[in-house]
Design a protein around this motif. Structure first.
Motif, PDB file in Angstrom:
ATOM      1  N   VAL A   1      68.782  -2.658  64.383  1.00  0.00           N
ATOM      2  CA  VAL A   1      68.922  -2.555  62.926  1.00  0.00           C
ATOM      3  C   VAL A   1      68.735  -3.934  62.314  1.00  0.00           C
ATOM      4  CG1 VAL A   1      70.482  -2.022  61.022  1.00  0.00           C
ATOM      5  CG2 VAL A   1      70.470  -0.583  63.062  1.00  0.00           C
ATOM      6  N   GLN A   2      67.914  -3.989  61.267  1.00  0.00           N
ATOM      7  CA  GLN A   2      67.677  -5.261  60.577  1.00  0.00           C
ATOM      8  C   GLN A   2      67.754  -5.055  59.078  1.00  0.00           C
ATOM      9  OE1 GLN A   2      63.840  -6.650  62.031  1.00  0.00           O
ATOM     10  NE2 GLN A   2      64.883  -8.034  63.439  1.00  0.00           N
ATOM     11  N   LEU A   3      68.231  -6.099  58.386  1.00  0.00           N
ATOM     12  CA  LEU A   3      68.218  -6.129  56.937  1.00  0.00           C
ATOM     13  C   LEU A   3      67.293  -7.251  56.496  1.00  0.00           C
ATOM     14  CD1 LEU A   3      70.883  -4.525  57.559  1.00  0.00           C
ATOM     15  CD2 LEU A   3      71.804  -5.529  55.454  1.00  0.00           C
ATOM     16  N   GLN A   4      66.326  -6.937  55.664  1.00  0.00           N
ATOM     17  CA  GLN A   4      65.355  -7.917  55.203  1.00  0.00           C
ATOM     18  C   GLN A   4      65.467  -8.059  53.692  1.00  0.00           C
ATOM     19  OE1 GLN A   4      63.137  -9.822  57.138  1.00  0.00           O
ATOM     20  NE2 GLN A   4      62.836 -10.902  55.193  1.00  0.00           N
ATOM     21  N   ALA A   5      65.958  -9.213  53.249  1.00  0.00           N
ATOM     22  CA  ALA A   5      66.125  -9.476  51.818  1.00  0.00           C
ATOM     23  C   ALA A   5      64.930 -10.234  51.271  1.00  0.00           C
ATOM     24  CB  ALA A   5      67.400 -10.270  51.581  1.00  0.00           C
ATOM     25  N   SER A   6      64.613  -9.982  50.013  1.00  0.00           N
ATOM     26  CA  SER A   6      63.518 -10.676  49.352  1.00  0.00           C
ATOM     27  C   SER A   6      63.764 -10.716  47.852  1.00  0.00           C
ATOM     28  CB  SER A   6      62.187  -9.975  49.646  1.00  0.00           C
ATOM     29  OG  SER A   6      62.209  -8.640  49.156  1.00  0.00           O
ATOM     30  N   GLY A   7      62.958 -11.527  47.157  1.00  0.00           N
ATOM     31  CA  GLY A   7      63.008 -11.543  45.703  1.00  0.00           C
ATOM     32  C   GLY A   7      63.610 -12.784  45.088  1.00  0.00           C
ATOM     33  N   GLY A   8      64.142 -13.679  45.908  1.00  0.00           N
ATOM     34  CA  GLY A   8      64.705 -14.898  45.356  1.00  0.00           C
ATOM     35  C   GLY A   8      63.637 -15.837  44.826  1.00  0.00           C
ATOM     36  N   GLY A   9      64.094 -16.884  44.156  1.00  0.00           N
ATOM     37  CA  GLY A   9      63.143 -17.853  43.624  1.00  0.00           C
ATOM     38  C   GLY A   9      63.782 -18.731  42.578  1.00  0.00           C
ATOM     39  N   LEU A  10      62.921 -19.468  41.889  1.00  0.00           N
ATOM     40  CA  LEU A  10      63.357 -20.367  40.822  1.00  0.00           C
ATOM     41  C   LEU A  10      63.158 -19.678  39.478  1.00  0.00           C
ATOM     42  CD1 LEU A  10      64.201 -23.171  39.732  1.00  0.00           C
ATOM     43  CD2 LEU A  10      61.772 -23.802  39.838  1.00  0.00           C
ATOM     44  N   VAL A  11      64.185 -19.685  38.668  1.00  0.00           N
ATOM     45  CA  VAL A  11      64.105 -19.047  37.353  1.00  0.00           C
ATOM     46  C   VAL A  11      64.860 -19.901  36.341  1.00  0.00           C
ATOM     47  CG1 VAL A  11      66.153 -17.618  37.771  1.00  0.00           C
ATOM     48  CG2 VAL A  11      64.436 -16.853  36.125  1.00  0.00           C
ATOM     49  N   GLN A  12      64.401 -19.877  35.109  1.00  0.00           N
ATOM     50  CA  GLN A  12      65.066 -20.630  34.054  1.00  0.00           C
ATOM     51  C   GLN A  12      66.329 -19.911  33.584  1.00  0.00           C
ATOM     52  OE1 GLN A  12      62.195 -21.328  30.943  1.00  0.00           O
ATOM     53  NE2 GLN A  12      61.327 -23.100  32.003  1.00  0.00           N
ATOM     54  N   PRO A  13      67.277 -20.652  33.053  1.00  0.00           N
ATOM     55  CA  PRO A  13      68.469 -19.999  32.489  1.00  0.00           C
ATOM     56  C   PRO A  13      68.080 -18.947  31.465  1.00  0.00           C
ATOM     57  CG  PRO A  13      68.817 -22.352  32.647  1.00  0.00           C
ATOM     58  CD  PRO A  13      67.378 -22.121  32.998  1.00  0.00           C
ATOM     59  N   GLY A  14      68.766 -17.817  31.553  1.00  0.00           N
ATOM     60  CA  GLY A  14      68.435 -16.694  30.676  1.00  0.00           C
ATOM     61  C   GLY A  14      67.410 -15.745  31.248  1.00  0.00           C
ATOM     62  N   GLY A  15      66.793 -16.139  32.336  1.00  0.00           N
ATOM     63  CA  GLY A  15      65.767 -15.311  32.946  1.00  0.00           C
ATOM     64  C   GLY A  15      66.335 -14.225  33.835  1.00  0.00           C
ATOM     65  N   SER A  16      65.413 -13.502  34.491  1.00  0.00           N
ATOM     66  CA  SER A  16      65.795 -12.370  35.335  1.00  0.00           C
ATOM     67  C   SER A  16      65.105 -12.438  36.690  1.00  0.00           C
ATOM     68  CB  SER A  16      65.415 -11.053  34.654  1.00  0.00           C
ATOM     69  OG  SER A  16      66.091 -10.894  33.423  1.00  0.00           O
ATOM     70  N   LEU A  17      65.744 -11.854  37.662  1.00  0.00           N
ATOM     71  CA  LEU A  17      65.166 -11.680  38.993  1.00  0.00           C
ATOM     72  C   LEU A  17      65.666 -10.355  39.543  1.00  0.00           C
ATOM     73  CD1 LEU A  17      65.572 -15.093  40.894  1.00  0.00           C
ATOM     74  CD2 LEU A  17      63.427 -14.016  40.218  1.00  0.00           C
ATOM     75  N   ARG A  18      64.878  -9.767  40.446  1.00  0.00           N
ATOM     76  CA  ARG A  18      65.338  -8.580  41.155  1.00  0.00           C
ATOM     77  C   ARG A  18      65.249  -8.827  42.648  1.00  0.00           C
ATOM     78  NH1 ARG A  18      63.319  -2.290  41.551  1.00  0.00           N
ATOM     79  NH2 ARG A  18      61.731  -3.219  42.903  1.00  0.00           N
ATOM     80  N   LEU A  19      66.369  -8.715  43.295  1.00  0.00           N
ATOM     81  CA  LEU A  19      66.432  -8.849  44.741  1.00  0.00           C
ATOM     82  C   LEU A  19      66.325  -7.470  45.386  1.00  0.00           C
ATOM     83  CD1 LEU A  19      69.397 -11.373  45.128  1.00  0.00           C
ATOM     84  CD2 LEU A  19      66.975 -11.836  44.696  1.00  0.00           C
ATOM     85  N   SER A  20      65.710  -7.437  46.553  1.00  0.00           N
ATOM     86  CA  SER A  20      65.594  -6.197  47.320  1.00  0.00           C
ATOM     87  C   SER A  20      66.052  -6.460  48.745  1.00  0.00           C
ATOM     88  CB  SER A  20      64.147  -5.708  47.357  1.00  0.00           C
ATOM     89  OG  SER A  20      63.642  -5.467  46.070  1.00  0.00           O
TER      90      SER A  20
END
Length: 120
Positions: A1-20
């Motif tokens: 069993v493995q968990l693979q996370a993605s979606g991180g990065g650099l974002v400005q304050p007030g911005g949005s990101l979606r992690l999976s």
């Protein structure tokens, strides 16, 4: 069993990101799926949790800004992060409590972490 996370990065304050985070392997069922984070010099903390039935819980610091969801057909958990603040900067880890195929008890599994940096 493995968990693979993605979606991180650099974002400005007030911005949005979606992690999976995708759970792969021979799985009987997944109980809770959640996201933790660990900022430099701090302990790992629970950010958001979603139970198998869909109910959710959030840390007070992210309530109203973050939303956790899951797609059971894809064994995937998401974290939508809005109105990001510099203090949200951390490594985000996904975690799942699940029952592997052929077993009758649950175990905890962790993803590798994905870095979220909120900075102008």
């Amino acid at each position: 069993v493995q968990l693979q996370a993605s979606g991180g990065g650099l974002v400005q304050p007030g911005g949005s990101l979606r992690l999976s985070c995708v759970v792969s392997g021979s799985i009987n069922s997944i109980n809770t799926m959640d996201w933790y984070r660990q900022a430099p010099g701090k302990q790992r903390e629970l950010v958001a949790l979603i139970r198998s039935g869909g109910s959710t819980s959030y840390d007070d610091s992210v309530k109203g800004r973050f939303a956790i969801s899951r797609d059971n057909a894809k064994n995937t958990v998401y974290l939508l992060m809005n109105s990001l603040k510099p203090e949200d900067t951390a490594i985000y880890y996904c975690h799942a409590n699940l029952i592997r195929s052929g077993r009758y008890y649950s175990d905890d599994y962790w993803g590798q972490g994905t870095l979220v940096t909120v900075s102008s």
